[in-house]
Design an enzyme around this catalytic site. Structure first.
Site, PDB file in Angstrom:
ATOM      1  N   THR A 142       0.582  -6.353   7.973  1.00 36.51           N
ATOM      2  CA  THR A 142       0.741  -6.810   9.361  1.00 36.51           C
ATOM      3  C   THR A 142      -0.062  -5.921  10.318  1.00 36.51           C
ATOM      4  O   THR A 142      -0.475  -4.813   9.961  1.00 36.51           O
ATOM      5  CB  THR A 142       2.226  -6.757   9.775  1.00 36.51           C
ATOM      6  OG1 THR A 142       2.666  -5.385   9.740  1.00 36.51           O
ATOM      7  CG2 THR A 142       3.090  -7.603   8.856  1.00 36.51           C
TER       8      THR A 142
ATOM      9  N   SER B  22       6.346  -6.032   3.811  1.00 33.08           N
ATOM     10  CA  SER B  22       5.619  -4.814   4.173  1.00 33.08           C
ATOM     11  C   SER B  22       6.130  -3.614   3.387  1.00 33.08           C
ATOM     12  O   SER B  22       5.373  -2.705   3.055  1.00 33.08           O
ATOM     13  CB  SER B  22       5.762  -4.547   5.676  1.00 33.08           C
ATOM     14  OG  SER B  22       5.118  -5.556   6.429  1.00 33.08           O
TER      15      SER B  22
ATOM     16  N   ILE C  79       3.510 -16.539  -2.936  1.00 28.77           N
ATOM     17  CA  ILE C  79       2.411 -16.220  -3.844  1.00 28.77           C
ATOM     18  C   ILE C  79       1.308 -17.282  -3.717  1.00 28.77           C
ATOM     19  O   ILE C  79       1.496 -18.435  -4.114  1.00 28.77           O
ATOM     20  CB  ILE C  79       2.898 -16.130  -5.300  1.00 28.77           C
ATOM     21  CG1 ILE C  79       4.044 -15.116  -5.404  1.00 28.77           C
ATOM     22  CG2 ILE C  79       1.739 -15.755  -6.215  1.00 28.77           C
ATOM     23  CD1 ILE C  79       3.730 -13.734  -4.867  1.00 28.77           C
TER      24      ILE C  79
ATOM     25  N   GLU D 181      -1.938  -9.409   4.170  1.00 33.26           N
ATOM     26  CA  GLU D 181      -2.804  -8.256   3.860  1.00 33.26           C
ATOM     27  C   GLU D 181      -2.428  -7.053   4.727  1.00 33.26           C
ATOM     28  O   GLU D 181      -3.263  -6.214   5.062  1.00 33.26           O
ATOM     29  CB  GLU D 181      -4.289  -8.597   4.067  1.00 33.26           C
ATOM     30  CG  GLU D 181      -4.862  -9.569   3.057  1.00 33.26           C
ATOM     31  CD  GLU D 181      -5.150  -8.923   1.707  1.00 33.26           C
ATOM     32  OE1 GLU D 181      -5.016  -7.696   1.598  1.00 33.26           O
ATOM     33  OE2 GLU D 181      -5.510  -9.654   0.767  1.00 33.26           O
TER      34      GLU D 181
ATOM     35  N   LEU E 200       3.087  -9.719  -5.770  1.00 32.22           N
ATOM     36  CA  LEU E 200       3.655  -8.464  -5.269  1.00 32.22           C
ATOM     37  C   LEU E 200       4.847  -8.734  -4.341  1.00 32.22           C
ATOM     38  O   LEU E 200       5.931  -8.206  -4.535  1.00 32.22           O
ATOM     39  CB  LEU E 200       2.590  -7.658  -4.532  1.00 32.22           C
ATOM     40  CG  LEU E 200       3.059  -6.380  -3.808  1.00 32.22           C
ATOM     41  CD1 LEU E 200       3.583  -5.362  -4.822  1.00 32.22           C
ATOM     42  CD2 LEU E 200       1.902  -5.768  -3.004  1.00 32.22           C
TER      43      LEU E 200
END
Length: 380
Positions: free
Chosen positions: A365, A131, A156, A363, A124
């Site tokens: 911030t 973010s 990644i 996951e 992603l």
């Protein structure tokens, strides 16, 4: 809410503790230095069911609870945060396919993944889109019945070991409009994929973290996960469980830091007394243990509510924000109690200090977590 563990849950907790102490802890520093590969361990944990705790039985998982899941992750984290992060991350890879995939996709990807026969990576993040995931530039065009993917992904985890990618990109329609999609890309079947150099990270050094480049990669149309325009829905389906898992990682690492420090202060003598006899030491460790216990209860509460089928996005954000904040405070203070030895790479507390920082970044911030919490509160 019930945060009191049952006898069965305590027994499971002990099983994971014994495994972590026997199979992982002896290699903690070697893993950090790149002297011990975690791949055999991850394969072993797949085979033992560690990575399939919350995966439905019909796809090879245990079909167990999120409370069971966080207990496993917490105990593994006490031995190695990076290893536990890998277990948590691999578990989360299944959720988009389970929620949005066809039955054929579930059989092709989830079933062998649970068995440890395939590994996945979540692609992603991009060099210019962290973010702000909506700012991603990787594109996919539908040409002659296939998606053609072009773009670059960054940071990644597990890129080099992956058998398939869950790749999030912008579908470029013939009229030029773009909408987010997710594609399942088989690494060994699709040409045009290049894995860049490994990132030399500060901490959490276990699996590879690398750049992934897609250069005219042709992907079968049936590898579309869900619907065109629903890519972010698939990506977001991992977040509650992902943040819960990382919260459990934080709790386990913080507890290990305290346990290491209690042991050290009972052995280290200064000014004719054990360091543990000084009031400052006692007060600091008491404060840290109290905060860790509070974070642990937040994690167990969130897991329990997920098991009840309740919406927990705000609770998983609270747990992730608070647990990562506590972890970083605890490891910083525990390193200080180690004095000069805490700055030595021969002591685990030095590694924990480096590992801890990532938990406030990936996951989502800490700032993103606060934004989610404030939105839930109605603060606009």
């Amino acid at each position: 809410m019930n945060t009191v563990l049952t006898e069965e849950e305590r027994a499971l907790q002990m099983i994971y503790k014994e495994y972590a102490d026997e199979r992982i802890r002896p290699h903690t520093l070697e893993i950090d230095k790149g002297l011990f590969s975690v791949e055999p361990l991850l394969k072993e944990m797949h085979e033992l069911g560690f990575c399939g705790i919350v995966i439905p039985k019909e796809y090879g998982g245990l079909g167990s609870s999120y409370v069971h899941y966080v207990l496993a992750v917490e105990e593994l984290s006490k031995a190695s945060g990076p290893v536990a992060k890998s277990v948590s991350g691999q578990t989360n890879m299944c959720f988009p396919i389970l929620h949005y995939g066809t039955e054929e996709q579930k059989q092709k990807y989830v079933v062998p993944w649970v068995k440890g026969e395939k590994r996945s990576a979540f692609t992603l993040t991009e060099p210019g889109a962290g973010s702000d995931a909506a700012g991603m530039q990787t594109t996919a065009e539908l040409i002659n019945g296939e998606f053609v993917v072009n773009g670059t992904k960054a940071f990644i985890t597990g890129a080099r070991e992956a058998d398939f990618f869950q790749t999030y990109c912008q579908f470029k329609a013939p009229d030029g409009t773009k909408s987010p999609i997710c594609l399942l890309i088989d690494v060994h079947e699709c040409e045009g994929i290049t894995i860049g150099r490994n990132e030399d990270l500060m901490g959490m050094r276990a699996s590879s973290v690398a750049e992934v480049i897609f250069d005219n990669v042709h992907v079968p149309a049936e590898n579309l996960l869900g619907q065109i325009g629903k890519g972010f829905h698939a990506a977001m389906s991992t977040l509650d469980a992902g943040r819960l898992g990382i919260s459990a990682v934080c709790v386990g690492m913080a507890q290990d830091a305290i346990d290491q420090t209690v042991k050290y202060t009972k052995e280290r003598v200064q000014f004719g007394k054990r360091i543990s006899q000084f009031q400052n030491t006692q007060f600091k460790l008491a404060e840290y243990q109290t905060k860790v216990e509070a974070a642990r209860l937040m994690v167990y509460n969130c897991a329990s509510m997920m098991d009840d089928g309740q919406r927990v996005s705000h609770l998983s954000s609270m747990a992730k924000y608070y647990a990562s904040d506590v972890l970083n405070e605890v490891v910083r203070g525990c390193l200080q109690l180690h004095g000069g030895y805490g700055y030595s790479k021969e002591f685990v507390i030095e590694k924990l200090y480096r590992d801890a920082k990532l938990t406030e970044i990936f996951e989502g911030t800490s700032e993103i977590q606060k934004k989610i919490i404030a939105k839930w509160m109605g603060v606009k």
